[in-house]
Each structure stands twice: as structure tokens, then as C-alpha cells.
Design a protein around this motif. Structure first.
Motif, PDB file in Angstrom:
ATOM      1  N   VAL A  25       0.852  -1.187   0.000  1.00 45.82           N
ATOM      2  CA  VAL A  25       0.000   0.000   0.000  1.00 45.82           C
ATOM      3  C   VAL A  25       0.891   1.243   0.000  1.00 45.82           C
ATOM      4  O   VAL A  25       1.761   1.395   0.856  1.00 45.82           O
ATOM      5  CB  VAL A  25      -0.936   0.011   1.230  1.00 45.82           C
ATOM      6  N   THR A  26       0.673   2.133  -0.983  1.00 49.42           N
ATOM      7  CA  THR A  26       1.455   3.370  -1.073  1.00 49.42           C
ATOM      8  C   THR A  26       0.621   4.595  -0.700  1.00 49.42           C
ATOM      9  O   THR A  26       1.167   5.666  -0.486  1.00 49.42           O
ATOM     10  CB  THR A  26       2.032   3.560  -2.494  1.00 49.42           C
ATOM     11  N   ARG A  27      -0.698   4.441  -0.655  1.00 51.27           N
ATOM     12  CA  ARG A  27      -1.601   5.490  -0.158  1.00 51.27           C
ATOM     13  C   ARG A  27      -2.736   4.784   0.574  1.00 51.27           C
ATOM     14  O   ARG A  27      -3.369   3.884   0.027  1.00 51.27           O
ATOM     15  CB  ARG A  27      -2.157   6.331  -1.303  1.00 51.27           C
ATOM     16  N   GLU A  28      -2.950   5.159   1.815  1.00 45.35           N
ATOM     17  CA  GLU A  28      -3.920   4.511   2.688  1.00 45.35           C
ATOM     18  C   GLU A  28      -5.236   4.173   1.983  1.00 45.35           C
ATOM     19  O   GLU A  28      -5.750   4.960   1.198  1.00 45.35           O
ATOM     20  CB  GLU A  28      -4.215   5.424   3.882  1.00 45.35           C
ATOM     21  N   ILE A  29      -5.758   2.981   2.299  1.00 41.24           N
ATOM     22  CA  ILE A  29      -7.029   2.528   1.740  1.00 41.24           C
ATOM     23  C   ILE A  29      -8.051   2.510   2.870  1.00 41.24           C
ATOM     24  O   ILE A  29      -7.764   2.036   3.976  1.00 41.24           O
ATOM     25  CB  ILE A  29      -6.893   1.100   1.153  1.00 41.24           C
ATOM     26  N   LYS A  30      -9.242   3.021   2.584  1.00 46.10           N
ATOM     27  CA  LYS A  30     -10.343   2.973   3.549  1.00 46.10           C
ATOM     28  C   LYS A  30     -11.564   2.423   2.826  1.00 46.10           C
ATOM     29  O   LYS A  30     -11.683   2.575   1.610  1.00 46.10           O
ATOM     30  CB  LYS A  30     -10.660   4.376   4.083  1.00 46.10           C
ATOM     31  N   PRO A  34     -10.925   4.607  -2.087  1.00 45.45           N
ATOM     32  CA  PRO A  34      -9.784   3.886  -2.665  1.00 45.45           C
ATOM     33  C   PRO A  34      -8.444   4.526  -2.327  1.00 45.45           C
ATOM     34  O   PRO A  34      -8.359   5.733  -2.097  1.00 45.45           O
ATOM     35  CB  PRO A  34     -10.039   3.953  -4.171  1.00 45.45           C
ATOM     36  N   GLY A  35      -7.423   3.697  -2.306  1.00 45.66           N
ATOM     37  CA  GLY A  35      -6.058   4.152  -2.111  1.00 45.66           C
ATOM     38  C   GLY A  35      -5.225   3.692  -3.293  1.00 45.66           C
ATOM     39  O   GLY A  35      -5.748   3.516  -4.399  1.00 45.66           O
ATOM     40  N   ARG A  36      -3.918   3.478  -3.048  1.00 46.90           N
ATOM     41  CA  ARG A  36      -3.009   3.041  -4.115  1.00 46.90           C
ATOM     42  C   ARG A  36      -2.103   1.946  -3.578  1.00 46.90           C
ATOM     43  O   ARG A  36      -1.775   1.917  -2.395  1.00 46.90           O
ATOM     44  CB  ARG A  36      -2.131   4.199  -4.593  1.00 46.90           C
ATOM     45  N   VAL A  37      -1.691   1.061  -4.486  1.00 58.77           N
ATOM     46  CA  VAL A  37      -0.724   0.023  -4.150  1.00 58.77           C
ATOM     47  C   VAL A  37       0.322  -0.051  -5.255  1.00 58.77           C
ATOM     48  O   VAL A  37       0.075   0.349  -6.391  1.00 58.77           O
ATOM     49  CB  VAL A  37      -1.386  -1.367  -3.974  1.00 58.77           C
ATOM     50  N   GLU A  38       1.487  -0.575  -4.884  1.00 57.87           N
ATOM     51  CA  GLU A  38       2.507  -0.883  -5.880  1.00 57.87           C
ATOM     52  C   GLU A  38       2.463  -2.382  -6.101  1.00 57.87           C
ATOM     53  O   GLU A  38       2.577  -3.167  -5.155  1.00 57.87           O
ATOM     54  CB  GLU A  38       3.893  -0.472  -5.414  1.00 57.87           C
ATOM     55  N   PHE A  39       2.253  -2.780  -7.347  1.00 60.58           N
ATOM     56  CA  PHE A  39       2.139  -4.195  -7.707  1.00 60.58           C
ATOM     57  C   PHE A  39       2.968  -4.442  -8.951  1.00 60.58           C
ATOM     58  O   PHE A  39       2.750  -3.805  -9.986  1.00 60.58           O
ATOM     59  CB  PHE A  39       0.669  -4.544  -7.948  1.00 60.58           C
TER      60      PHE A  39
END
Length: 74
Positions: A25-30, A34-39
Motif C-alpha cells: 500500500v502506497t496510499r492509505e485505503i479505507k 480507494p487508495g493506491r498500491v505498488e504491484f
């Protein structure tokens, strides 16, 4: 435009590349935010049914268009 199609994406095979994968997770998800992830070296929009802070390792459970659905591991 006219030309030759050299590659056609198989959606079923492509989904297998995502499901079960690990992301960070690169930006918090609630929930409902939505947030952001690095995949696999790329940034993706991500959603979850739980609050997940930045820096958390998560598992990809689904992919809808350009958004990954994730959950915490453990």
C-alpha cells in the motif's frame, strides 16, 4: 487503420497474474475510499473492505478494470 493483430489478451489468463499476488500500500485505503498500491513495479488504484495503512503488505483478491481489490495478509 488496417493492420495485423499480433497479440490478443486472454482475460482469464491475465486475471491469474493478479489474484493471490502481493502488493504494498502506497496510499492509505479505507472502505469506500480507494487508495493506491505498488504491484509488480506499477502503481494501481486499490480498494478494500477494511482500513489499510500505507506500507502494509496486502494480497490481491480481484481486479476490476484498473482497480485492484486487496486484503491484509494474516
Amino acid at each position: 487503420f488496417m493492420g495485423h493483430v499480433g497479440f490478443k489478451m486472454n482475460t482469464a489468463e491475465n486475471l491469474d497474474d493478479f489474484t493471490g499476488g502481493r502488493a504494498t500500500v502506497t496510499r492509505e485505503i479505507k472502505p469506500h475510499a480507494p487508495g493506491r498500491v505498488e504491484f509488480h513495479g506499477s502503481q494501481w488504484d486499490a480498494e478494500a473492505d477494511e482500513e489499510i495503512p500505507e506500507g502494509t503488505l496486502v494480497e490481491v483478491t480481484a481486479k476490476t478494470n484498473i482497480t485492484l481489490t486487496v486484503r491484509t495478509i494474516g
